[in-house]
Design a protein around this motif. Structure first.
Motif, mmCIF file in Angstrom:
data_model
loop_
_atom_site.group_PDB
_atom_site.id
_atom_site.type_symbol
_atom_site.label_atom_id
_atom_site.label_comp_id
_atom_site.label_asym_id
_atom_site.label_seq_id
_atom_site.Cartn_x
_atom_site.Cartn_y
_atom_site.Cartn_z
ATOM 1 N N THR A 341 11.156 -9.999 -7.231
ATOM 2 C CA THR A 341 11.858 -9.580 -6.013
ATOM 3 C C THR A 341 12.793 -8.419 -6.332
ATOM 4 O O THR A 341 13.563 -8.484 -7.298
ATOM 5 C CB THR A 341 12.659 -10.754 -5.413
ATOM 6 N N LYS A 342 12.705 -7.362 -5.538
ATOM 7 C CA LYS A 342 13.665 -6.253 -5.592
ATOM 8 C C LYS A 342 14.584 -6.425 -4.371
ATOM 9 O O LYS A 342 14.151 -6.221 -3.230
ATOM 10 C CB LYS A 342 12.937 -4.912 -5.530
ATOM 11 N N PRO A 343 15.847 -6.803 -4.580
ATOM 12 C CA PRO A 343 16.706 -7.160 -3.439
ATOM 13 C C PRO A 343 17.130 -5.980 -2.576
ATOM 14 O O PRO A 343 17.337 -6.131 -1.376
ATOM 15 C CB PRO A 343 17.915 -7.821 -4.108
ATOM 16 N N ASN A 344 17.264 -4.785 -3.165
ATOM 17 C CA ASN A 344 17.763 -3.640 -2.381
ATOM 18 C C ASN A 344 17.121 -2.374 -2.934
ATOM 19 O O ASN A 344 17.595 -1.797 -3.904
ATOM 20 C CB ASN A 344 19.290 -3.569 -2.458
ATOM 21 N N THR A 345 16.066 -1.930 -2.290
ATOM 22 C CA THR A 345 15.331 -0.771 -2.775
ATOM 23 C C THR A 345 14.758 -0.007 -1.590
ATOM 24 O O THR A 345 14.771 -0.494 -0.447
ATOM 25 C CB THR A 345 14.198 -1.224 -3.725
ATOM 26 N N LEU A 346 14.275 1.225 -1.841
ATOM 27 C CA LEU A 346 13.626 1.994 -0.783
ATOM 28 C C LEU A 346 12.233 1.415 -0.543
ATOM 29 O O LEU A 346 11.469 1.202 -1.484
ATOM 30 C CB LEU A 346 13.521 3.466 -1.173
ATOM 31 N N PHE A 354 -1.937 2.989 1.092
ATOM 32 C CA PHE A 354 -1.601 2.521 -0.255
ATOM 33 C C PHE A 354 -2.755 1.762 -0.903
ATOM 34 O O PHE A 354 -2.710 1.464 -2.098
ATOM 35 C CB PHE A 354 -0.341 1.656 -0.198
ATOM 36 N N ASN A 355 -3.771 1.457 -0.128
ATOM 37 C CA ASN A 355 -4.967 0.837 -0.701
ATOM 38 C C ASN A 355 -5.973 1.877 -1.172
ATOM 39 O O ASN A 355 -6.833 1.589 -2.007
ATOM 40 C CB ASN A 355 -5.636 -0.083 0.319
ATOM 41 N N SER A 356 -5.893 3.102 -0.592
ATOM 42 C CA SER A 356 -6.886 4.134 -0.906
ATOM 43 C C SER A 356 -6.292 5.333 -1.638
ATOM 44 O O SER A 356 -7.027 6.207 -2.094
ATOM 45 C CB SER A 356 -7.548 4.624 0.382
ATOM 46 N N ALA A 357 -4.959 5.390 -1.763
ATOM 47 C CA ALA A 357 -4.334 6.560 -2.395
ATOM 48 C C ALA A 357 -4.662 6.605 -3.879
ATOM 49 O O ALA A 357 -4.756 5.577 -4.548
ATOM 50 C CB ALA A 357 -2.823 6.515 -2.200
ATOM 51 N N SER A 358 -4.841 7.842 -4.382
ATOM 52 C CA SER A 358 -5.093 8.027 -5.811
ATOM 53 C C SER A 358 -3.837 8.594 -6.459
ATOM 54 O O SER A 358 -3.390 9.687 -6.142
ATOM 55 C CB SER A 358 -6.271 8.991 -6.023
ATOM 56 N N GLY A 359 -3.231 7.821 -7.348
ATOM 57 C CA GLY A 359 -2.028 8.286 -8.025
ATOM 58 C C GLY A 359 -0.775 7.994 -7.235
ATOM 59 O O GLY A 359 -0.803 7.492 -6.106
ATOM 60 N N ILE A 377 5.338 4.651 -6.865
ATOM 61 C CA ILE A 377 5.113 3.451 -6.059
ATOM 62 C C ILE A 377 5.377 2.226 -6.924
ATOM 63 O O ILE A 377 4.833 2.090 -8.025
ATOM 64 C CB ILE A 377 3.674 3.426 -5.511
ATOM 65 N N GLY A 378 6.238 1.310 -6.426
ATOM 66 C CA GLY A 378 6.617 0.118 -7.192
ATOM 67 C C GLY A 378 5.895 -1.122 -6.725
ATOM 68 O O GLY A 378 4.698 -1.097 -6.435
ATOM 69 N N SER A 389 10.825 6.555 -6.225
ATOM 70 C CA SER A 389 11.331 7.928 -6.300
ATOM 71 C C SER A 389 10.442 8.826 -5.451
ATOM 72 O O SER A 389 9.367 8.435 -5.006
ATOM 73 C CB SER A 389 11.336 8.414 -7.755
ATOM 74 N N GLY A 390 10.923 10.068 -5.236
ATOM 75 C CA GLY A 390 10.138 11.055 -4.497
ATOM 76 C C GLY A 390 10.453 11.146 -3.026
ATOM 77 O O GLY A 390 10.095 12.128 -2.377
ATOM 78 N N VAL A 391 11.116 10.135 -2.460
ATOM 79 C CA VAL A 391 11.456 10.136 -1.034
ATOM 80 C C VAL A 391 12.903 9.706 -0.882
ATOM 81 O O VAL A 391 13.525 9.190 -1.816
ATOM 82 C CB VAL A 391 10.531 9.198 -0.231
#
Length: 414
Positions: A341-346, A354-359, A377-378, A389-391
């Motif tokens: 669990t990540k309690p506070n994240t973006l 996110f099922n078809s993205a490459s990288g 992507i985490g 990161s990135g956004v």
């Protein structure tokens, strides 16, 4: 003869050439811009779905398949080797404690019961005979004991007489010794007879104990057979519904074979399966989410089967709402097992992208275009995806499938 052009004419021709070159340059530029507009990709705003990056918790999960099963199920096994004589309750019928479900043929067990009962009666008769025989023998030994005792008394008196005669000169030393020997022999015989009587009594006690054990064992066997014959009228012991019954009339069943299943449909649990590759991540007490018709039910892993079958592991989930109205026996459901669990994240809503993205990259909406930007992507679950990161919070990213554009840095929006 050629004449030299005047300065005014040369100036006019120069301006004319500059104008022609300017027009040509404008035409070339327009052609280039037009061609770029033709080859630059674009997409309609209505063809994409976006979601806003926000801050919140994301729980990483493993996806598994599950089926709804009754939390309490009564498995009825055949108490005896028999044939199915009658099916009283069929699958789907409700039963109450004491209601008959099946009737088994008890003829074979009845024969075994009658035979054992006869053996029990014979053993009881044998016990009586043994006591009478030993009593008779003991009576004879006791009678012989009394005779021996009288004989010893007589020999003691005879010894006294011989000793008196020897004293007054009317007897001999040999007669006294013979009387003493006869007395000792009689006393030894008397002592041996007493020991024989004690041994016979101990043998009687041991034989009675052995026969008593046999009678007790046979008695328990008779009670067991009698109980099994009563159980041949297969009855429910709790309220529920017949979920399965062996309804093949005349078919033989062995003792211990399952012949019916009864379920209490007032509460349910989930039987889940997952690849054995995730065996190390299954833990008793771990949180789980069960999705039933777009409704999420919370639960915890309550049991994990120790064996692997066909590359899968079976586990069970206890639900907080075990009697939820949506739960039905054998209903297939989606199961999500919490691993971190990540309690506070973006985070952003999960979607086909996110099922078809490459990288690690996402498309971010910028006014009238989509820009492909690197993004880490985490963890994820069916509802949200973590963007490490990135956004930034408030960015609008594409969540619909963009498989055809995954190598294009910028896409115009129409």
């Amino acid at each position: 003869m050629d004449r030299e052009l005047s300065a005014a004419v040369r100036q006019a021709n120069k301006r004319k050439r500059i104008g022609q070159l300017s027009i040509a340059a404008v035409l070339v530029l327009a052609a280039i811009l037009g061609f770029r507009s033709l080859i630059s990709p674009s997409i309609s705003r209505s063809e994409i779905r976006t979601a806003v990056v926000e801050r919140g918790p994301v729980q990483a999960t493993l996806s598994a398949s599950g089926v709804v099963v009754p939390e309490r199920e009564q498995v009825i096994t055949s108490p005896i080797q028999a044939r199915i004589e009658q099916v009283v309750r069929n699958t789907g019928e409700q039963v109450q404690p004491g209601d008959q479900v099946l009737l088994l043929d008890r003829a074979f067990t009845q024969l075994a019961y009658d035979k054992l009962k006869d053996e029990q009666q014979m053993n009881q008769h044998k016990s009586v005979q043994m006591r009478l025989a030993l009593k008779k023998k003991l009576n004879g030994l006791e009678s012989e004991l009394r005779i021996k005792q009288m004989n010893v008394s007589s020999l003691q008196a005879r010894l006294g007489d011989e000793q008196y005669l020897l004293k007054i000169g009317g007897g001999t030393q040999e007669q006294v010794k013979q009387a003493e020997l006869n007395l000792k022999i009689a006393q030894q015989e008397l002592a041996q007879l007493k020991r024989d009587i004690v041994s016979e009594r101990e043998l009687l006690k041991a034989d009675e104990q052995e026969l008593g054990y046999t009678l007790a064992m046979n008695g328990r066997s008779l009670e067991e057979l009698e109980r099994k014959m009563q159980q041949a009228e297969v009855r429910a012991t709790r309220p529920g519904v017949v979920t399965w019954v062996k309804n093949e009339l005349g078919s033989s069943v062995n003792a211990g074979e399952v012949i019916a299943r009864l379920a209490d449909l007032s509460s349910f649990k989930i039987q889940g399966t997952i690849s054995d590759a995730f065996a190390g991540q299954l833990q008793l007490g771990s949180a789980a989410t069960v999705r039933v018709n777009n409704t999420d039910l919370k639960g915890t892993i309550s049991a994990i089967e120790p064996t692997v079958k066909n590359g899968t592991i079976t586990f069970y989930i206890s639900l907080a709402q075990e009697a939820h109205a949506l739960l039905r026996p054998n209903l297939r459901v989606d199961v999500y097992l919490a691993t971190a669990t990540k309690p506070n994240t973006l985070r952003v809503k999960n979607g086909p992208y996110f099922n078809s993205a490459s990288g690690n990259q996402v498309f971010v909406l910028r006014v009238d275009a989509l820009l492909l930007v690197p993004a880490q992507i985490g963890v994820s679950n069916p509802d949200f995806v973590e963007l490490e990161s990135g956004v930034q919070e408030g960015d609008e990213v594409v969540i619909s499938s963009m498989k055809e554009y995954d190598s294009i840095k910028k896409i115009r929006l129409d």
